[in-house]
Design an enzyme around this catalytic site. Structure first.
Site, PDB file in Angstrom:
ATOM      1  N   CYS A  98       0.844  -1.200   0.000  1.00  0.00           N
ATOM      2  CA  CYS A  98       0.000   0.000   0.000  1.00  0.00           C
ATOM      3  C   CYS A  98       0.876   1.246   0.000  1.00  0.00           C
ATOM      4  CB  CYS A  98      -0.865   0.005   1.256  1.00  0.00           C
ATOM      5  SG  CYS A  98      -1.827  -1.484   1.448  1.00  0.00           S
TER       6      CYS A  98
ATOM      7  N   ARG B 127       3.938   1.213  -6.610  1.00  0.00           N
ATOM      8  CA  ARG B 127       3.902   0.196  -5.547  1.00  0.00           C
ATOM      9  C   ARG B 127       2.782  -0.804  -5.785  1.00  0.00           C
ATOM     10  NH1 ARG B 127       6.524   2.121  -0.836  1.00  0.00           N
ATOM     11  NH2 ARG B 127       5.136   1.014   0.554  1.00  0.00           N
TER      12      ARG B 127
ATOM     13  N   TRP C  77      -3.155  -2.221  -1.628  1.00  0.00           N
ATOM     14  CA  TRP C  77      -2.824  -3.506  -2.269  1.00  0.00           C
ATOM     15  C   TRP C  77      -3.414  -4.551  -1.333  1.00  0.00           C
ATOM     16  CZ3 TRP C  77      -0.024  -5.065  -6.643  1.00  0.00           C
ATOM     17  CH2 TRP C  77       0.273  -6.407  -6.703  1.00  0.00           C
TER      18      TRP C  77
ATOM     19  N   ASN D  76      -0.555   1.065   6.182  1.00  0.00           N
ATOM     20  CA  ASN D  76       0.177   0.139   5.307  1.00  0.00           C
ATOM     21  C   ASN D  76       0.807  -0.902   6.227  1.00  0.00           C
ATOM     22  OD1 ASN D  76       1.641  -1.159   3.359  1.00  0.00           O
ATOM     23  ND2 ASN D  76       3.266   0.378   3.272  1.00  0.00           N
ATOM     24  N   GLY D  77       0.594  -2.175   5.918  1.00  0.00           N
ATOM     25  CA  GLY D  77       1.177  -3.240   6.753  1.00  0.00           C
ATOM     26  C   GLY D  77       0.111  -4.272   7.083  1.00  0.00           C
TER      27      GLY D  77
ATOM     28  N   GLU E  39      14.909 -22.889 -11.472  1.00  0.00           N
ATOM     29  CA  GLU E  39      14.604 -21.461 -11.335  1.00  0.00           C
ATOM     30  C   GLU E  39      15.833 -20.613 -11.629  1.00  0.00           C
ATOM     31  OE1 GLU E  39      12.116 -19.769 -11.324  1.00  0.00           O
ATOM     32  OE2 GLU E  39      12.706 -17.833 -10.542  1.00  0.00           O
TER      33      GLU E  39
ATOM     34  N   LYS F  63      16.045 -17.808 -14.602  1.00  0.00           N
ATOM     35  CA  LYS F  63      16.451 -16.416 -14.370  1.00  0.00           C
ATOM     36  C   LYS F  63      17.552 -16.018 -15.351  1.00  0.00           C
ATOM     37  CE  LYS F  63      13.786 -15.173 -12.610  1.00  0.00           C
ATOM     38  NZ  LYS F  63      12.717 -16.081 -12.408  1.00  0.00           N
TER      39      LYS F  63
ATOM     40  N   GLU G 193      16.311 -15.722 -18.954  1.00  0.00           N
ATOM     41  CA  GLU G 193      15.404 -14.582 -19.176  1.00  0.00           C
ATOM     42  C   GLU G 193      16.136 -13.266 -19.342  1.00  0.00           C
ATOM     43  OE1 GLU G 193      12.592 -15.219 -15.673  1.00  0.00           O
ATOM     44  OE2 GLU G 193      11.275 -14.481 -17.233  1.00  0.00           O
TER      45      GLU G 193
ATOM     46  N   HIS H 173      23.742 -39.494 -16.957  1.00  0.00           N
ATOM     47  CA  HIS H 173      22.887 -40.204 -17.931  1.00  0.00           C
ATOM     48  C   HIS H 173      22.822 -39.444 -19.248  1.00  0.00           C
ATOM     49  CE1 HIS H 173      21.671 -43.066 -14.883  1.00  0.00           C
ATOM     50  NE2 HIS H 173      21.529 -42.048 -14.053  1.00  0.00           N
TER      51      HIS H 173
ATOM     52  N   LYS I 122       5.338  -9.395 -18.545  1.00  0.00           N
ATOM     53  CA  LYS I 122       5.227  -9.702 -17.118  1.00  0.00           C
ATOM     54  C   LYS I 122       4.110 -10.706 -16.865  1.00  0.00           C
ATOM     55  CE  LYS I 122       6.087  -9.663 -12.819  1.00  0.00           C
ATOM     56  NZ  LYS I 122       7.227 -10.530 -12.401  1.00  0.00           N
TER      57      LYS I 122
END
Ligand code: AGP
Length: 604
Positions: free
Chosen positions: A2, A27, A75, A99-100, A480, A484, A487, A503, A599
């Protein structure tokens, strides 16, 4: 995350608040609102969606005399993105923005409701203003009521509160969520979650510390520390570059998001870790009734977190778990059984392939759950249940903090299911919960390790490819890490099970083949080590990541000694994220917006 703004002064309060919220749009948010107190009269406006909707609602609202005002972009973490859930939240005669996450909001809300207080929203935030007005009844003055309220809150917060009867005052408190205050020679006072909204308005700023609380009025700035000691503001000059301030001084949003992981995972865990149980207030445990298998379905990085989850569900919860790539699952005429819980994982909640698999499961009558970062997204609206990852907006196309928060949620969820199925005794569960609490510190990044990665990245700018190798739950992490790198560096890389190299792929072994080897101390170390020695013996170039010195590597990145392999997982995750970023920087690529990528892949 937020965004919060506040203003005290003689200028156009509405415009200053709205402009400030616009500077916080990066944000991420799904609703917004402002409240302005002028001559002891409140004006309050809220709107779902983008700020333009709020501007439309306030177009006839004029503020051209002294006023105090607060504003917020939300958010969603508790409660759907609706006007009722948008901030500011109203009591009888006060408004608050926050916020939180208020960890103890359920107990506070229950107590207030038993006193007859009526709640309008589903948010945790609303308890703040009602608790404040309850304290007002008995406190000797308004600030004492505010101070009492803050002392009753547990969790993370940046709070601004305004109340009738004090129409020249803004009350504030900060703990765990960012907030700063700005001043200038015209005796105006400004508040914001980050410095961007204050650029061009404030001359000096004070960054609040955790535990700071107090109030500002026309002629006063009162700040108390967490030790309840009065303190002077620590004013410093404000940065002038808006974009860099949105990146908080980092070079890229991706870099900022890698560094944010410690804080956002704290948010992910907040309110969910009991002493000896996991709490997911947002789901009902009956979701798992008559369930004998969990099927996870996702794409890309979310698929990798799902793979990581499968090890935890089977190891901790003793429940069968299988993982599907959504684009494959859609077209292979899969068997769907009613005793399977179908779980989709998505940062955006809009990925076309994943969304279609969710529709398939719903159509077959399976119970469905979504692990998502964006409330009110298509998948969140469609699934039977939702657990939000609370990573805040992720702007870097290469996903980082979404992955960290997804794995954290799955670790908690596997323990939640373990308790439901009596698959883990109380001591084991307590130990796991203790380890979960350590994740944020495992995600702290030392300058030394980042500098080391920056230096050695110069050796990995060519070659005929990378292998990222790992065993067990470190295999998805290897996948992953390879994703990264692909990308954002455009170099070829693949993740591979360490035990599988012999193998076939070991035929590629030569000095130009770069192997990034994940060597956790607490999981199959000796087995992984021998796999790497096989490669080293064939002159592969090895970069080992481990807590234990490994002399057969050409490069070695040492992580901290950890209590458990899951904490090693998070430490190694940081390393592979930073390695891909630094290689990409050296190659001169657009780290945040890599070529050919979007995205959110909302098309097949
Ligand atoms: C990850 O870095 C990529 N941006 C991509 O693989 C992404 O994870 C994938 O498209 C899934 O997105 P989602 O989590 O929003 O569904």
């Amino acid at each position: 995350m937020c965004g919060i703004v506040g203003y005290l002064g003689n200028k156009n309060t509405k415009e200053i608040l709205l402009d400030g919220l616009k500077e916080l749009e990066y944000r991420g948010y799904d609703s917004a609102g402002i409240a302005v107190l002028q001559n002891n009269n409140f004006s309050n406006y809220k709107a779902v969606g983008k700020l333009i909707n709020l501007e439309e609602k306030t177009k006839d609202f004029v503020t051209n005399s002294f006023a105090v005002g607060i504003g917020h972009t939300r958010w969603a973490t508790h409660g759907k993105p609706t006007e009722l859930n948008a901030h500011p939240h109203l009591g009888e005669s006060s408004y608050v923005v926050h916020n939180g996450i208020i960890e103890n909001y359920v107990s506070l809300k229950n107590e207030l409701q038993s006193d007859g207080v009526k709640f309008l929203s589903q948010t945790d935030t609303e308890v703040i203003v009602h608790q404040f007005e309850k304290n007002l009844i008995t406190a000797k003055d308004t600030f004492e009521a505010f101070s009492q309220t803050i002392s009753q809150l547990q969790g993370a917060y940046a709070i601004l509160l305004v109340t009738k009867g004090e129409d020249e005052t803004i009350f504030f408190a900060k703990h765990g969520s960012p907030m700063l205050m700005g001043v200038n020679e015209e005796n105006e006072k400004f508040f914001a979650s980050s410095d961007t909204p204050l650029i061009g308005h404030a001359k000096e700023v004070n960054y609040f510390e955790d535990g700071d609380y107090g109030y500002v009025s026309k002629n006063e700035i009162i700040i108390y520390s967490k030790d309840k000691e009065l303190q002077k503001p620590n004013f410093q000059t404000i940065s002038t570059n808006r974009l860099s301030s949105q990146k908080n001084g980092y070079r890229f949003f991706m870099e900022k998001e890698i560094y944010e992981q410690s804080d956002v995972v704290s948010d992910t865990l907040m309110g969910r870790l009991g002493e000896n149980e996991i709490n997911f207030n947002e789901i009902d445990s009956t979701l798992f009734d008559d369930i004998n298998e969990i099927k996870l379905c996702a794409c890309g990085t979310s698929y990798h977190s799902a793979l990581s989850a499968s090890y935890m569900f089977e190891r901790y919860a003793k429940i069968r778990c299988c993982v599907e790539i959504a684009s494959e699952f859609r077209y292979r005429d899969p068997l769907m059984c009613k005793d399977t819980l179908f779980v989709v994982i998505s940062q955006s909640g809009e990925t076309a392939d994943t969304l279609e698999t969710l529709k398939m499961a719903k159509k077959e009558g399976l119970k469905t759950l979504v692990i998502c970062n964006v409330d009110n997204s298509s998948m969140v609206r469609l699934a039977d249940a939702c657990i939000l990852t609370r990573a805040g907006i992720e702007k870097g196309v290469a996903s980082t903090k979404a992955f960290a928060t997804q794995v954290s949620v799955f670790w908690m969820l596997s323990l939640y299911v373990a308790k439901l199925r009596d698959a883990m005794d109380a001591n084991q569960l307590a130990k796991q919960i203790h380890l979960l609490r350590e994740i944020p510190s495992s995600l702290k990044i030392s300058d030394a390790i980042h500098e080391k990665i920056k230096r050695l990245s110069k050796r990995y700018l060519h070659g005929h490819g990378f292998f990222f190798i790992g065993r067990d739950i470190f295999f998805p992490l290897a996948l992953e890490g390879a994703l990264k790198l692909k990308e954002i560096s455009y170099l070829h890389a693949e993740g591979y099970p360490s035990g599988e190299m012999k193998h076939g792929p070991i035929a590629l072994a030569d000095p130009e083949l770069f192997t990034i080897a994940l060597l956790p101390q607490h999981l199959l170390y000796e087995k992984s080590k021998s796999n790497v020695e096989e490669l080293s013996a064939r002159d592969s170039t090895i970069c080992a990541i481990s807590a234990i010195e490994f002399d057969k590597a050409d490069d070695f990145i040492q992580i901290n000694e950890c209590q458990d392999y899951m904490l090693e997982f998070f430490e190694m995750m940081i390393v592979v994220q930073l390695l891909s970023l630094e290689i990409s920087v050296r190659l001169g690529n657009d780290v945040d917006m890599p070529r050919n990528l979007a995205k959110s892949v909302t098309v097949e």
